[in-house]
Design an enzyme around this catalytic site. Structure first.
Site, PDB file in Angstrom:
ATOM      1  CG  PHE A 117      30.087 -38.087  18.890  1.00  8.68           C
ATOM      2  CD1 PHE A 117      29.007 -38.852  19.290  1.00  8.68           C
ATOM      3  CD2 PHE A 117      30.021 -37.447  17.655  1.00  8.68           C
ATOM      4  CE1 PHE A 117      27.883 -38.974  18.492  1.00  8.68           C
ATOM      5  CE2 PHE A 117      28.896 -37.570  16.840  1.00  8.68           C
ATOM      6  CZ  PHE A 117      27.826 -38.333  17.264  1.00  8.68           C
ATOM      7  CG  HIS A 233      29.038 -38.937   8.612  1.00  5.85           C
ATOM      8  ND1 HIS A 233      29.062 -40.282   8.898  1.00  5.85           N
ATOM      9  CD2 HIS A 233      28.692 -38.317   9.766  1.00  5.85           C
ATOM     10  CE1 HIS A 233      28.734 -40.456  10.180  1.00  5.85           C
ATOM     11  NE2 HIS A 233      28.512 -39.275  10.722  1.00  5.85           N
ATOM     12  CG  LEU A 243      24.016 -39.470   9.484  1.00  6.66           C
ATOM     13  CD1 LEU A 243      25.459 -39.507   9.027  1.00  6.66           C
ATOM     14  CD2 LEU A 243      23.720 -38.170  10.198  1.00  6.66           C
ATOM     15  CD  GLU A 246      31.598 -39.078  14.640  1.00  3.76           C
ATOM     16  OE1 GLU A 246      31.465 -38.558  13.518  1.00  3.76           O
ATOM     17  OE2 GLU A 246      32.295 -38.589  15.533  1.00  3.76           O
ATOM     18  NE  ARG A 380      29.721 -30.267  11.657  1.00  2.00           N
ATOM     19  CZ  ARG A 380      29.111 -31.355  12.096  1.00  2.00           C
ATOM     20  NH1 ARG A 380      29.165 -31.666  13.380  1.00  2.00           N
ATOM     21  NH2 ARG A 380      28.466 -32.168  11.264  1.00  2.00           N
TER      22      ARG A 380
END
Lengths: 570, 142, 246
Positions: A117, A233, A243, A246, A380
């Site tokens: 990630f 994002h 979304l 990722e 984050r």
């Protein structure tokens, strides 16, 4: 007069809230827990989380690297002892979720699998295909049904925290179905209301993410911490803002500009598609500005390309992405690139809380996205938010149960009066008001456009000053708002009005705190102050409610234990 | 809006005002093609049952001796029988196809595909029919 | 140029005023081919009539809030495109088979009770301690129940089920699928505790296999399959004394 009274009251029914409720009961089985949520818990926005949950589980991983990745990702604004505690608890919570039935994807030997990630130096993101949040939420919600100590109040909207002698003793909630105001009292209250993405027009967040808990705590006198830190994002679908996880890049997807070039080599050469979200969103925005984006009916976009992964990998690891492409875009990601652009996604800032979720108000706790416990700092890392909900939800639940066991009971008299006052206020401001001529929808849409324009990926003094002024104007218009719906039964318009009231509040806090931070750190990128300024701004911003739109700002030190701030490059 | 505090613990939301209850319209089965086909499927069982009842009566009468055995041979009954045969075949088809949905087992740790299960059901049906036909013809020759 | 509009006819019902539901029409600008029915409802609520009530949140087909009847078929309105209906009007009604609270909002408390009744959590004879780590489970073992774990509780299957419409005591599609999800999970040992609920008269045996629940399911859960499989399982347990696993 009687009223519902609990030991612990949780506001919010998402991952952090339900985890807190269960933790409170498991800490002390005699604790009576109430859970108020404005939607049925399984509708909470946790359900939309896709990619995964980070935890240093495997033999090749260590707490130190997870902590360092998180702190570096935060641009050194994270409180390091909080991060260190977090990375130690995260694996325990992942195992707990496994025992509660979460269908984690597995390695061939049957252990929990991990995937790479963004911003993580090693593979440590556990996942349930690409519906991780959905599976975690349903598993934890269904598990919560077995605890008779937990009583739910579904579809009830909290309008005010009851604070008596600077101690939080419950909430006033509007039961949406009946239109009745209830005082729900408790010895301790945990806010777990999630994010505020709906202050922006282009967001991955659901309609319910309106910053309610933040506004409630702010008005009750708690500080809001680091509210200028809003995450964008890199990969949202144009128009809908849906979304695209990722994990698509984690599994090997490429980001391509209109020349077919993997442009991230100019920005994060060592990480490429696995760079952190703030930097990639800025890279994409820069490419757009320099004319290297695709032009579409819904603005500029890039291509996210997974065609080289093959159908088998896509169906095993990214089935929901294929479904979203097919259902919402009419494309098959096996054969077509996905159009994406940066989209508001997460709020690093939130209610000022410590490692146990305690806020400065006695008896008031906060956890999950609505809280800022010092974990995420300026940015984050992807897949840290689901374990954050678990670790700090559980911590807040235990702390609240512990506090409740020694706290004195709530007394009826002042609560009664506060309930009447609050019910009268809402009636007077919305239902009985005569002569208003403003509608909720247009004010909300204008606020969202202003926030996109003024407090987006890049910010400037001019843009933020204009935003502050325009939000002031919108607040004045909001005072003249008119409600079409006079029914008491399931009046969603009055809920929309209360939410807009909260959103205008937190939007102003974002604008003022962003204006005051004259540096660029993490997700907060100022064109006029492009460098990080540790000398003046290695500090948390704390915003306190005043009688005007402008908050009173204070600054507090960042806790640095192991990792000294250094230049952040990938 | 009224103001009132909740009196007691309940696990669900407090009692709501009057709701509009659902009433199934009498013609519900005509509103959707699938509902209609489903209703037809269920309805075909009725003539099938009648025909089988008739068969039972015939068999009972045949038990009283060959003289009492007088099978219906009017055109109407033949037509009825053919229609009922079609219904029976349709029922068998829907039932056997269902097996692909219901049955799930693994061979060598791999789930057997539904198509294969359905196919095997039809094969077994065909085989059974052949056996029954053979036995009947064999008896007739005796 | 931007004059293209679509007519939205929506159910209105306010128990404080109306004896029964009525339909109301709105003209909504149809400005983008990507618009869905939910966008049209949001336009009505923001710009035409703020009193129209309905539930929604994620608008990406995963939260399960926005299920309604669209031209007579149960749909997630976030995933029902206006282009598939235009130029004819799109008729939006609350989900069939449920009591109406208000406008397009149904009362689904009945499902919440049923969900709890099938004990939708992992039941173990002996809990594994946290320190022992995870239960080992292969991806193939997950495949056994994966499909049934995808249920988003959107209630479209209940709206499609005439059996539930005629008798709301019926346990119904989603609750049975979720019971099956746990029964098939290699970590679970609670089959015996769930069977009484599933096996009782109003449990699975009311189902006469209309199959429409699986047709309308937006997530491919196939609850009809879950119900028929459960029927077979229950029967086998009855017929064979040592049949089936715990």
């Amino acid at each position: 007069m009687d009223f519902e009274s609990y030991d612990v009251l949780v506001v919010g029914g998402g991952l952090a809230g339900i985890r807190a409720a269960i933790a409170a009961v498991e800490a002390n089985p005699r604790v009576r827990v109430g859970m108020v949520s404005k939607v049925y818990p399984m509708r909470s926005h946790t359900v939309s989380a896709e990619g995964g949950a980070a935890a240093a589980l495997g033999p090749g991983d260590s707490f130190e690297t997870h902590a360092f990745d998180t702190i570096k990702g935060s641009d050194y604004l994270a409180d390091q002892e909080v991060v260190e505690a977090f990375v130690r608890e995260a694996p325990v919570e992942i195992i707990q979720m496994e025992h509660w039935g979460c269908p984690w994807s597995r390695n061939p030997d049957g252990t929990i699998a991990v995937r790479p990630f963004g911003g993580m130096t090693t593979w440590r993101t556990c996942f349930a295909a690409d519906k991780t949040g959905f599976h975690m939420l349903h598993a934890v919600f269904q598990t919560s049904l077995k605890y008779p100590q937990i009583t739910r109040h579904d579809e009830a909207f909290v309008t005010k925290l009851l604070v008596e002698d600077s101690r939080c003793v419950g909430v006033v909630a509007l039961d949406i179905r009946s239109g009745r105001f209830d005082a729900i009292t408790a010895k301790s209250v945990i806010l777990a209301t999630g994010g505020l993405g709906r202050v922006y027009a282009f967001t991955t967040n659901g309609n319910i993410c309106t910053g309610d808990g933040m506004a409630l705590a702010y008005r009750a006198g708690a500080g809001l911490k680091d509210m200028e830190m809003v995450q964008f994002h890199p990969t949202g679908l144009p128009f809908t803002g849906i979304l695209i996880t990722e994990a698509v890049r984690g599994e090997g997807g490429y980001l391509l500009n209109k020349d077919g070039e993997r442009f991230l080599k100019r920005y994060v050469p060592n990480k490429m598609e696995l760079g952190p979200r703030d930097i990639i969103s800025r890279a994409m925005t820069t490419e757009f500005e320099e004319g290297r984006g695709f032009e579409g009916p819904h603005g500029k976009y890039m291509h996210l390309d997974v065609r080289h992964l093959g159908e088998k990998v896509i169906d095993r690891k990214l089935p929901f992405m294929r479904e979203l492409g097919r259902e919402f875009l009419g494309i098959d990601i096996v054969t077509d690139p996905i159009p994406v652009r940066p989209v508001q996604h997460y709020m690093m800032g939130g209610v000022d809380a410590n490692i146990s979720g305690e806020t400065p108000i006695l008896g008031l706790y906060a956890a999950g996205e609505c809280a800022n416990v010092g974990l995420n700092g300026g940015n984050r890392l992807g897949s840290n938010s689901l374990p954050e909900c678990l670790v700090f939800g559980a911590a807040a639940g235990r702390a609240a149960a512990h506090y409740a066991s020694s706290a004195r009971p709530v007394t009826a008299n002042p609560v009664d009066a506060m309930l009447w006052d609050e019910a009268r206020r809402v009636e007077a401001e919305y239902l009985e008001k005569k002569g208003g001529d403003e509608r909720i929808g247009p004010i909300r849409e204008e606020m969202q456009r202003e926030m996109d324009a003024g407090a987006g990926v890049f910010r400037t003094k001019e843009g933020l000053s204009r935003l502050v002024r325009n939000l002031g104007g919108l607040r004045e218009r909001f005072e003249k708002v008119r409600i079409d719906d006079s029914s008491r039964t399931f009046n969603t318009e009055i809920i929309a009005a209360l939410e807009l009231d909260f959103m205008l509040e937190v939007a102003s806090v974002i604008a003022f705190t962003a204006l005051a931070r004259e540096e660029s750190r993490g997700a907060h990128a100022r064109r006029d102050f492009p460098e990080r300024d540790d000398e003046h701004f290695l500090k948390h911003t704390l915003a306190f409610h005043t009688n005007t739109l402008a908050p009173r700002l204070e600054y507090s030190d960042v806790h640095i234990t192991t990792f000294k701030p250094q230049a952040r490059s990938y | 809006m009224t103001t009132e505090a909740t009196a007691e613990a309940t696990t669900e939301a407090p009692a709501a005002p009057r709701e509009y209850s659902w009433r199934m319209p009498a013609n519900w089965w005509t509103r959707n093609r699938h509902y209609f086909l489903y209703t037809v499927r269920e309805f075909t069982a009725l003539p099938l049952a009648l025909w089988l009842l008739w068969l039972l009566v015939e068999i009972r009468r045949a038990g009283d001796g060959p003289a009492r055995y007088a099978p219906h041979s009017s055109t109407a009954f033949v037509v009825f029988s053919v229609v009922v045969l079609a219904f029976a075949l349709y029922h068998s088809y829907t039932f056997l196809t269902l097996a692909g949905t219901i049955l799930h087992f693994k061979v060598l740790d791999r789930p057997v595909p539904a198509r294969l299960i359905v196919l095997s059901q039809f094969a077994a049906w065909a085989a059974a029919s052949v056996v029954v036909a053979f036995v009947l013809i064999w008896f007739a020759h005796e | 140029m931007p004059d293209k509009t679509i007519t939205v006819r929506a159910t209105r019902f306010d128990p404080e005023r109306d004896r029964e539901p009525r339909m109301q029409s709105y003209e909504v600008p149809f400005t983008d081919e990507s618009m869905v029915v939910l966008d049209a409802l949001n336009h009505v609520k923001s710009h035409i009539d703020g009193s129209l009530s309905y539930r929604w949140s994620c608008r990406m087909g995963i939260c399960g809030s926005c299920g309604m009847m669209v031209n007579g078929t149960p749909k997630l309105t976030c995933n029902a495109f206006l282009r598939d209906y235009w130029p004819r009007p799109v008729v939006v009604q609350p989900l069939n088979n449920f009591p109406i609270i208000r406008d397009l909002v149904i009362d689904m408390d009945d499902f919440m009770h049923k969900l709890k009744s099938i004990k939708p959590w992992i039941i173990r004879k002996q809990e594994l301690p946290l320190g022992a780590g995870e239960h080992r489970q292969s991806n193939e073992q997950i495949d056994d129940f994966r499909q049934f774990s995808e249920c988003i509780n959107c209630m479209l299957c209940y709206a499609a089920c005439p059996v539930y419409g005629l008798n709301n005591e019926f346990l119904g599609p989603a609750a049975t699928a979720l019971a099956r999800r746990y029964n098939l999970d290699s970590r679970d040992q609670g089959l015996k505790e769930r069977l009484p609920v599933l096996g009782e008269a109003e449990g699975i045996w009311e189902c006469s296999f209309v199959g429409e629940c699986s047709v309308v399911c937006p997530k491919g859960v196939d609850p009809a399959k879950a119900i028929q499989q459960t029927k077979l399982d229950t029967t086998m347990r009855f017929v064979l004394p040592y049949g089936n696993r715990e």
